[in-house]
Design an enzyme around this catalytic site. Sequence first.
Site, PDB file in Angstrom:
ATOM      1  N   ILE A  10      14.296  32.896 -21.407  1.00 45.63           N
ATOM      2  CA  ILE A  10      13.243  33.827 -21.169  1.00 45.63           C
ATOM      3  C   ILE A  10      11.827  33.344 -20.855  1.00 45.63           C
ATOM      4  CG2 ILE A  10      12.285  33.733 -23.641  1.00 45.63           C
ATOM      5  CD1 ILE A  10      12.444  36.930 -23.629  1.00 45.63           C
ATOM      6  N   ASP A  33      11.697  31.259 -30.481  1.00 43.64           N
ATOM      7  CA  ASP A  33      10.525  30.816 -30.807  1.00 43.64           C
ATOM      8  C   ASP A  33      10.041  29.498 -30.572  1.00 43.64           C
ATOM      9  OD1 ASP A  33       8.885  31.228 -34.294  1.00 43.64           O
ATOM     10  OD2 ASP A  33       7.968  31.446 -32.224  1.00 43.64           O
ATOM     11  N   SER A 116      16.952  38.682 -33.814  1.00 40.89           N
ATOM     12  CA  SER A 116      17.514  38.722 -34.968  1.00 40.89           C
ATOM     13  C   SER A 116      19.037  38.281 -34.943  1.00 40.89           C
ATOM     14  CB  SER A 116      17.446  39.913 -35.628  1.00 40.89           C
ATOM     15  OG  SER A 116      16.316  40.316 -36.215  1.00 40.89           O
TER      16      SER A 116
HETATM   17  N1  APR Z   1      15.633  32.265 -24.023  1.00 37.03           N
HETATM   18  C1  APR Z   1      16.256  33.574 -24.103  1.00 37.03           C
HETATM   19  N2  APR Z   1      17.054  33.522 -25.515  1.00 37.03           N
HETATM   20  C2  APR Z   1      17.035  32.439 -26.234  1.00 37.03           C
HETATM   21  C3  APR Z   1      16.449  31.259 -26.048  1.00 37.03           C
HETATM   22  C4  APR Z   1      15.534  31.198 -24.668  1.00 37.03           C
HETATM   23  N3  APR Z   1      14.907  30.113 -24.294  1.00 37.03           N
HETATM   24  N4  APR Z   1      16.706  30.393 -27.053  1.00 37.03           N
HETATM   25  C5  APR Z   1      17.523  31.156 -27.872  1.00 37.03           C
HETATM   26  N5  APR Z   1      17.417  32.306 -27.443  1.00 37.03           N
HETATM   27  C6  APR Z   1      18.438  33.503 -28.174  1.00 37.03           C
HETATM   28  C7  APR Z   1      19.456  33.120 -29.167  1.00 37.03           C
HETATM   29  O1  APR Z   1      20.442  32.795 -28.359  1.00 37.03           O
HETATM   30  C8  APR Z   1      19.736  34.393 -29.721  1.00 37.03           C
HETATM   31  O2  APR Z   1      20.568  35.463 -28.755  1.00 37.03           O
HETATM   32  O3  APR Z   1      17.637  34.325 -28.735  1.00 37.03           O
HETATM   33  C9  APR Z   1      18.297  35.203 -29.497  1.00 37.03           C
HETATM   34  C10 APR Z   1      17.477  35.210 -31.070  1.00 37.03           C
HETATM   35  O4  APR Z   1      17.937  34.011 -31.695  1.00 37.03           O
HETATM   36  P1  APR Z   1      16.622  33.231 -32.476  1.00 37.03           P
HETATM   37  O5  APR Z   1      15.876  32.533 -31.572  1.00 37.03           O
HETATM   38  O6  APR Z   1      17.514  32.102 -33.638  1.00 37.03           O
HETATM   39  O7  APR Z   1      15.871  34.220 -33.260  1.00 37.03           O
HETATM   40  P2  APR Z   1      16.223  35.182 -34.671  1.00 37.03           P
HETATM   41  O8  APR Z   1      17.805  35.143 -34.794  1.00 37.03           O
HETATM   42  O9  APR Z   1      15.436  36.357 -34.390  1.00 37.03           O
HETATM   43  O10 APR Z   1      15.792  34.461 -35.740  1.00 37.03           O
HETATM   44  C11 APR Z   1      14.355  34.021 -35.679  1.00 37.03           C
HETATM   45  O11 APR Z   1      14.604  31.660 -35.939  1.00 37.03           O
HETATM   46  O12 APR Z   1      13.393  30.501 -34.235  1.00 37.03           O
HETATM   47  C12 APR Z   1      13.319  31.135 -35.679  1.00 37.03           C
HETATM   48  O13 APR Z   1      10.743  31.159 -36.151  1.00 37.03           O
HETATM   49  C13 APR Z   1      12.143  31.959 -36.016  1.00 37.03           C
HETATM   50  O14 APR Z   1      12.161  32.208 -38.089  1.00 37.03           O
HETATM   51  C14 APR Z   1      12.379  32.850 -36.885  1.00 37.03           C
HETATM   52  C15 APR Z   1      14.065  32.895 -36.723  1.00 37.03           C
END
Ligand code: APR
Length: 165
Positions: A10, A33, A116
């Site tokens: 992203i 994140d 999530s």
């Molecule tokens: N670009 C797009 N999507 C991504 C990227 C990226 N660079 N990196 C990871 N993802 C995807 C993951 O594969 C997943 O499908 O984003 C989606 C959400 O995953 P997470 O990043 O783990 O987020 P989430 O499940 O909402 O958990 C949030 O994780 O990073 C920490 O600070 C954040 O505590 C919070 C928690």
Amino acid sequence: MELVAVRGDITRLDVDAIVNAANTSLLGGGGVDGAIHAAAGRDLLRACVKLGGCPTGDAKATPGFQLRAKWVFHAVGPVWRGGLQGEEMQLASCYRRCMELAQEFSVRSVAFPAISTGIYRFPKEQAAAIAVATVRGAAEGSGVERVVFCCFDEATDRIYRQLLA
Ligand code: APR
């Protein structure tokens, strides 16, 4: 309003706003994140510190700094706890709040990660259905012309492509 699924990172997308899957502290983390903070640079963390956190289900905006996107909408999705604690409503709220921010900031194109469904373990299929339905429901009057569901892994990409076919 056009809805598309794109496979990739992203932080590389050329859209007006990208959505971050953040936590309530807004002080960064892993997953998307971590990637967004790494790509945006340290000014993003400085801007987030001033926001004083964000409750689950809500989203707050900052500039994109070194990202191609002008804005980052930091959404805080629910941790999946089995589905009986309002997780679906909280996830829908994230997408709705981001569409409200898109209208507020006159954004024409916005990219969402699968909020999530990583560290927070929300089931991918259910989350995608909520994402698409909520974004579609918020389209009217939002001014948004293009929504990109950015899928980082193959499974997520397949789910969104089927939903959007
Ligand atoms: N670009 C797009 N999507 C991504 C990227 C990226 N660079 N990196 C990871 N993802 C995807 C993951 O594969 C997943 O499908 O984003 C989606 C959400 O995953 P997470 O990043 O783990 O987020 P989430 O499940 O909402 O958990 C949030 O994780 O990073 C920490 O600070 C954040 O505590 C919070 C928690």
